[in-house]
Scaffold this motif. Structure first.
Motif, PDB file in Angstrom:
ATOM      1  N   ILE A  59      11.111  43.291  -4.739  1.00 10.02           N
ATOM      2  CA  ILE A  59       9.817  42.776  -5.196  1.00 10.02           C
ATOM      3  C   ILE A  59       9.885  41.294  -5.545  1.00 10.02           C
ATOM      4  N   PHE A  60      10.877  40.901  -6.330  1.00 17.55           N
ATOM      5  CA  PHE A  60      10.849  39.568  -6.914  1.00 17.55           C
ATOM      6  C   PHE A  60      11.828  38.565  -6.327  1.00 17.55           C
ATOM      7  N   PHE A  61      12.956  39.020  -5.788  1.00 13.81           N
ATOM      8  CA  PHE A  61      13.986  38.063  -5.432  1.00 13.81           C
ATOM      9  C   PHE A  61      14.183  37.878  -3.939  1.00 13.81           C
ATOM     10  N   VAL A  62      13.896  38.866  -3.114  1.00 12.96           N
ATOM     11  CA  VAL A  62      14.114  38.752  -1.676  1.00 12.96           C
ATOM     12  C   VAL A  62      13.347  37.588  -1.056  1.00 12.96           C
ATOM     13  N   PRO A  63      12.110  37.293  -1.467  1.00 12.72           N
ATOM     14  CA  PRO A  63      11.422  36.169  -0.832  1.00 12.72           C
ATOM     15  C   PRO A  63      12.170  34.838  -0.982  1.00 12.72           C
ATOM     16  N   PHE A  64      13.047  34.740  -1.958  1.00 17.30           N
ATOM     17  CA  PHE A  64      13.768  33.502  -2.198  1.00 17.30           C
ATOM     18  C   PHE A  64      15.121  33.468  -1.477  1.00 17.30           C
ATOM     19  N   LEU A  65      15.508  34.568  -0.858  1.00 13.07           N
ATOM     20  CA  LEU A  65      16.819  34.660  -0.221  1.00 13.07           C
ATOM     21  C   LEU A  65      16.718  34.360   1.264  1.00 13.07           C
ATOM     22  N   GLY A  66      17.871  34.199   1.891  1.00  8.56           N
ATOM     23  CA  GLY A  66      17.909  33.922   3.323  1.00  8.56           C
ATOM     24  C   GLY A  66      17.505  35.119   4.167  1.00  8.56           C
ATOM     25  N   ALA A  67      17.287  34.872   5.462  1.00  9.00           N
ATOM     26  CA  ALA A  67      16.811  35.904   6.378  1.00  9.00           C
ATOM     27  C   ALA A  67      17.809  37.050   6.527  1.00  9.00           C
ATOM     28  N   ALA A  68      19.099  36.751   6.560  1.00 10.65           N
ATOM     29  CA  ALA A  68      20.092  37.817   6.744  1.00 10.65           C
ATOM     30  C   ALA A  68      20.091  38.776   5.566  1.00 10.65           C
TER      31      ALA A  68
END
Length: 161
Positions: free
Chosen positions: A74-83
């Motif tokens: 919900i909160f952190f994946v949008p800020f991480l890289g594509a892999a």
């Protein structure tokens, strides 16, 4: 049967305040708390703070891995890289079995923003005429539940939504 509900509050401390209210009600045997987690997002922070209520145990408790994966999606994946995002997407597919899908994730992500908080609650056996007024004092907004449409409508009406 346990109910999973997600409540949003218009200030960053209200979710934790609501937990204290629910713990008091649980001691009075007015609700069974199986598991819960909170998200608090002060306006001066880039990311929210999450907390699992570890003192709650019992059948159906979600566990830290579940909450960690859910909050990561919900909160952190949008800020991480594509892999990393692709790997999280594969893990997230397993959550659809418990009613957590892309719509759920989007609804929570869109509504829990800086200056708000949220309570993710797994409960059962609530004595509605005692629990609902106590929760209503914290001005919650129901984001999501696994209740039937009729049950959810009645709950929203009782809380004045």
């Amino acid at each position: 049967m346990a109910t999973l509900t997600v409540w949003k509050f218009d200030n960053p401390t209200a979710a934790d305040d609501t937990v204290r209210t629910l713990e008091m009600l649980a001691k009075q045997e007015l609700i069974n708390l199986h598991d819960a987690a909170t998200v608090s997002w002060p306006t001066d922070r880039k990311k929210p703070k999450t907390r699992q209520l570890r003192n709650m145990a019992g059948i159906g408790a979600m566990g830290g891995m579940f909450w960690g994966m859910l909050f990561g999606l919900i909160f952190f994946v949008p800020f991480l890289g594509a892999a990393v995002g692709a790997a999280a997407g594969a893990l997230g597919g397993a959550l659809t079995d418990v009613g957590i899908d892309d719509d759920f994730i989007k609804a929570v992500r869109d509504q829990v923003t800086p200056g708000t908080s949220a309570l993710f609650l797994l409960s059962s056996g609530a004595v509605a005429d005692k629990v609902q007024p106590a929760i209503a004092e914290h001005n919650p907004h129901l984001i999501q539940s696994n209740l039937t449409a009729e049950q959810e409508k009645a709950l929203r009406e009782m809380l004045g939504e």
